[in-house]
Enzyme design. Structure first.
Site, mmCIF file in Angstrom:
data_model
loop_
_atom_site.group_PDB
_atom_site.id
_atom_site.type_symbol
_atom_site.label_atom_id
_atom_site.label_comp_id
_atom_site.label_asym_id
_atom_site.label_seq_id
_atom_site.Cartn_x
_atom_site.Cartn_y
_atom_site.Cartn_z
ATOM 1 N N ARG A 4 0.812 -1.236 0.000
ATOM 2 C CA ARG A 4 0.000 0.000 0.000
ATOM 3 C C ARG A 4 0.837 1.273 0.000
ATOM 4 N NH1 ARG A 4 -3.004 -3.056 3.643
ATOM 5 N NH2 ARG A 4 -4.886 -3.905 2.692
ATOM 6 N N LYS A 38 2.299 11.647 -10.622
ATOM 7 C CA LYS A 38 1.591 10.687 -11.481
ATOM 8 C C LYS A 38 2.522 9.513 -11.735
ATOM 9 C CE LYS A 38 -1.596 13.387 -14.342
ATOM 10 N NZ LYS A 38 -1.861 13.780 -15.731
ATOM 11 N N GLU A 71 9.142 20.096 -24.087
ATOM 12 C CA GLU A 71 8.334 20.286 -22.871
ATOM 13 C C GLU A 71 8.718 21.598 -22.171
ATOM 14 O OE1 GLU A 71 5.815 18.314 -22.419
ATOM 15 O OE2 GLU A 71 6.380 16.537 -23.581
ATOM 16 N N LYS A 126 5.857 23.592 -13.791
ATOM 17 C CA LYS A 126 5.085 22.388 -13.446
ATOM 18 C C LYS A 126 4.781 22.361 -11.948
ATOM 19 C CE LYS A 126 4.033 17.700 -13.872
ATOM 20 N NZ LYS A 126 4.068 16.483 -14.641
ATOM 21 N N GLU A 160 -5.588 17.193 -11.645
ATOM 22 C CA GLU A 160 -5.990 17.609 -12.983
ATOM 23 C C GLU A 160 -7.469 17.968 -13.045
ATOM 24 O OE1 GLU A 160 -3.908 15.497 -16.094
ATOM 25 O OE2 GLU A 160 -5.363 16.150 -17.585
ATOM 26 N N ARG A 192 -4.133 21.859 -14.101
ATOM 27 C CA ARG A 192 -3.130 20.881 -14.543
ATOM 28 C C ARG A 192 -3.357 20.489 -16.013
ATOM 29 N NH1 ARG A 192 -0.380 16.107 -10.866
ATOM 30 N NH2 ARG A 192 1.021 15.345 -12.468
ATOM 31 N N ASN A 224 -1.335 19.944 -20.961
ATOM 32 C CA ASN A 224 -1.613 19.201 -22.202
ATOM 33 C C ASN A 224 -1.488 20.075 -23.444
ATOM 34 O OD1 ASN A 224 -2.192 16.752 -20.887
ATOM 35 N ND2 ASN A 224 -4.230 17.506 -20.369
ATOM 36 N N HIS A 267 -0.533 18.663 -26.758
ATOM 37 C CA HIS A 267 -0.629 17.206 -26.679
ATOM 38 C C HIS A 267 -1.865 16.653 -27.392
ATOM 39 C CE1 HIS A 267 2.633 17.756 -23.912
ATOM 40 N NE2 HIS A 267 2.739 16.458 -23.699
ATOM 41 N N HIS A 309 -0.807 13.876 -29.758
ATOM 42 C CA HIS A 309 -1.126 12.466 -29.516
ATOM 43 C C HIS A 309 -1.639 11.744 -30.753
ATOM 44 C CE1 HIS A 309 -1.522 12.793 -24.869
ATOM 45 N NE2 HIS A 309 -0.331 12.391 -25.251
ATOM 46 N N HIS A 365 7.777 11.448 -28.923
ATOM 47 C CA HIS A 365 6.748 12.218 -28.224
ATOM 48 C C HIS A 365 7.010 13.727 -28.282
ATOM 49 C CE1 HIS A 365 3.737 13.171 -25.189
ATOM 50 N NE2 HIS A 365 4.662 13.829 -24.515
HETATM 51 N N1 LIG Z 1 4.282 10.907 -14.713
HETATM 52 C C1 LIG Z 1 4.166 11.988 -15.429
HETATM 53 O O1 LIG Z 1 3.660 13.034 -14.986
HETATM 54 C C2 LIG Z 1 4.703 11.984 -16.832
HETATM 55 C C3 LIG Z 1 4.808 13.171 -17.550
HETATM 56 C C4 LIG Z 1 5.347 13.136 -18.829
HETATM 57 C C5 LIG Z 1 5.755 11.913 -19.372
HETATM 58 N N2 LIG Z 1 5.611 10.778 -18.657
HETATM 59 C C6 LIG Z 1 6.038 9.471 -19.203
HETATM 60 O O2 LIG Z 1 7.439 9.551 -19.397
HETATM 61 C C7 LIG Z 1 7.819 8.699 -20.467
HETATM 62 C C8 LIG Z 1 8.740 9.473 -21.372
HETATM 63 O O3 LIG Z 1 9.861 9.889 -20.615
HETATM 64 P P1 LIG Z 1 11.325 9.996 -21.247
HETATM 65 O O4 LIG Z 1 11.285 10.794 -22.471
HETATM 66 O O5 LIG Z 1 12.232 10.384 -20.152
HETATM 67 O O6 LIG Z 1 11.537 8.501 -21.764
HETATM 68 P P2 LIG Z 1 12.475 7.272 -21.397
HETATM 69 O O7 LIG Z 1 12.436 6.932 -19.974
HETATM 70 O O8 LIG Z 1 12.074 6.213 -22.365
HETATM 71 O O9 LIG Z 1 13.934 7.795 -21.773
HETATM 72 C C9 LIG Z 1 14.244 8.134 -23.106
HETATM 73 C C10 LIG Z 1 15.505 7.397 -23.590
HETATM 74 O O10 LIG Z 1 16.631 7.951 -22.943
HETATM 75 C C11 LIG Z 1 17.407 6.905 -22.335
HETATM 76 N N3 LIG Z 1 18.058 7.523 -21.181
HETATM 77 C C12 LIG Z 1 17.504 7.936 -20.018
HETATM 78 N N4 LIG Z 1 18.390 8.642 -19.303
HETATM 79 C C13 LIG Z 1 19.542 8.651 -20.003
HETATM 80 C C14 LIG Z 1 20.823 9.238 -19.794
HETATM 81 N N5 LIG Z 1 21.090 10.018 -18.742
HETATM 82 N N6 LIG Z 1 21.781 9.030 -20.721
HETATM 83 C C15 LIG Z 1 21.521 8.287 -21.833
HETATM 84 N N7 LIG Z 1 20.327 7.758 -22.105
HETATM 85 C C16 LIG Z 1 19.351 7.938 -21.206
HETATM 86 C C17 LIG Z 1 16.439 5.803 -22.066
HETATM 87 O O11 LIG Z 1 17.070 4.547 -21.994
HETATM 88 C C18 LIG Z 1 15.516 5.911 -23.287
HETATM 89 O O12 LIG Z 1 16.094 5.247 -24.379
HETATM 90 C C19 LIG Z 1 6.545 8.239 -21.131
HETATM 91 O O13 LIG Z 1 6.273 6.904 -20.743
HETATM 92 C C20 LIG Z 1 5.477 9.162 -20.555
HETATM 93 O O14 LIG Z 1 4.208 8.547 -20.479
HETATM 94 C C21 LIG Z 1 5.099 10.781 -17.398
#
Ligand SMILES: NC(=O)c1ccc[n+]([C@@H]2O[C@H](COP(=O)([O-])OP(=O)(O)OC[C@H]3O[C@@H](n4cnc5c(N)ncnc54)[C@H](O)[C@@H]3O)[C@@H](O)[C@H]2O)c1
Length: 371
Positions: A123, A145, A192, A234, A244, A248, A252, A255, A259, A271
């Site tokens: 939990r 999130k 972003e 943020k 949201e 919040r 988007n 987006h 999307h 993305h």
């Molecule tokens: N929780 C939230 O509020 C929120 C907000 C926005 C996005 N997201 C989620 O985040 C994800 C996208 O995040 P992301 O773009 O960080 O993607 P990711 O975690 O896939 O990282 C992108 C790439 O960079 C590589 N990587 C990470 N750190 C590195 C480093 N320091 N050096 C070299 N390579 C590195 C990873 O292996 C991957 O290939 C999606 O799943 C999305 O849904 C969540």
């Protein structure tokens, strides 16, 4: 070092967001301050396990954690309940208890998966977010999130359909970790940052414009300021609206357009690239509906373009199916397309009744064609 306090009033939750070059070497100290326990799990992106992961591990072991390391693939197809299940097994085997922290080291995929495991194991156990992509530093690691995809019978990913709000105890962002991030991923994070600038701090756009060479060279001081200023947008939004309910949703921006083009294989967009095109489409919709001056929309496109992000579709696609697909986006309320549009006063607003003609013209603006 830049430091911010994130206050989530509804939950009585309050935590620090730290941005400091070299912070990874002191990770153990930061974790001890918020989750002093004997056992901990480092959930790390396999790609950086031997580099940044080793630095984190040394620091956590020096802080006298009995540490279990669990590697994860940063792959949307593995961002699933099966991956979470494997992590639960590892947590159980490591003897993790209610007070044992999970430290998520990686980009948004790792933060979301490990965060969800932390939110639900027994939990909820303490979570520490250690983002290593620009996107995760300014966006995913902040706000609580967490979640995974639920693959749908149609074959689509069912992005983030399972999840929980689970605030971290601390977020530790070390801009030095971005030294190993490839340029395309860094640019996606900049999309972003630009989005945050458009929503609430237009001077951030000129900061990015003026400092782009230093940003791309991963100059520590410039990245620290970029992350802190962008994350501040943020932080302000999630403090006001954790769930949201209103504000919040502004995050988007870009987006709803983005999307629907992101999954198209012929476009091959990441993305952040889809969001960049979405920002241009949203800007044009805002101009057509009298919310934004043309010169302001041009300024947004100029910064997107100088960063090296796309402002137009790489190949033309038909606008009809794109408009139809927008109606299935989760931001739809009561069947109307809800859009976030930038406004001329330097902010953005949620619009419930964006006219279809303006949306069609915005798609044409970014290179979509009529059938
Ligand atoms: N929780 C939230 O509020 C929120 C907000 C926005 C996005 N997201 C989620 O985040 C994800 C996208 O995040 P992301 O773009 O960080 O993607 P990711 O975690 O896939 O990282 C992108 C790439 O960079 C590589 N990587 C990470 N750190 C590195 C480093 N320091 N050096 C070299 N390579 C590195 C990873 O292996 C991957 O290939 C999606 O799943 C999305 O849904 C969540």
């Amino acid at each position: 070092m830049q430091r911010m306090t994130v206050n989530i009033p509804g939950r009585g939750s309050r935590y620090e967001f730290l941005v400091k070059p070299g912070a990874l070497r002191d990770l153990g100290t930061y974790v001890r301050e918020v989750a002093p326990h004997g056992t901990a799990m480092l959930a790390v992106d396999e790609r950086i396990a031997d580099s940044h992961g080793a630095v984190a591990r040394d620091s956590l072991v020096s802080a006298e954690y009995h540490l279990q390391t669990h590697t994860l693939a940063a792959d949307e197809r593995h961002k699933t309940l099966d991956t979470v299940r494997a992590m639960y097994d590892a947590m159980l085997a490591a003897g993790m208890e209610r007070g044992s922290p999970v430290i998520a080291l990686g980009g948004g995929v790792i933060g979301d998966v490990a965060g969800f495991a932390a939110a639900t194991y027994m939990r909820g156990v303490p979570l520490v977010q250690v983002p290593t992509t620009l996107l995760a530093m300014v966006d995913a690691a902040i706000g609580g999130k967490t979640g995974v995809n639920l693959p749908l019978p149609s074959g689509s990913l069912g992005k983030n359909l399972i999840g929980a709000f689970w605030q971290p105890r601390v977020v530790v962002a070390d801009p030095d970790t971005l030294l190993t991030l490839d340029d395309r991923e860094l640019r996606c994070g900049l999309a972003e940052c630009i989005k945050h600038g458009v929503i609430a701090d237009r001077s951030l756009l000129s900061f990015i414009y003026d400092n782009l060479p230093a940003i791309m060279q991963r100059e520590a001081k410039t990245l620290t300021e970029l992350v802190a200023r962008s994350a501040a947008v943020k932080v302000a939004i999630v403090q006001a609206d954790e769930r949201e309910a209103g504000l919040r949703a502004l995050l988007n921006l870009g987006h709803t357009f983005g999307h629907v083009i992101e999954p198209l294989p012929e476009l091959n967009l990441k993305h952040g690239e889809a969001v960049a095109i979405g920002l241009c489409a949203a800007g044009h919709t805002a101009v057509l509906t009298g919310r934004l001056n043309l010169s302001q929309a041009d300024e947004i496109e100029r910064v997107i373009s100088i960063v090296g992000l796309p402002t137009r579709l790489p190949t033309p696609v038909e606008s009809g199916p794109l408009i139809a697909a927008m109606a299935y986006d989760k931001k739809v309320a009561g069947g109307r397309v809800r859009l976030v549009l930038p406004t001329s006063d330097g902010s953005a607003e949620l619009v419930d009744d964006a006219p279809r003609d303006a949306v069609a013209a915005a798609w044409a603006h970014v290179g979509a064609i009529d059938a």
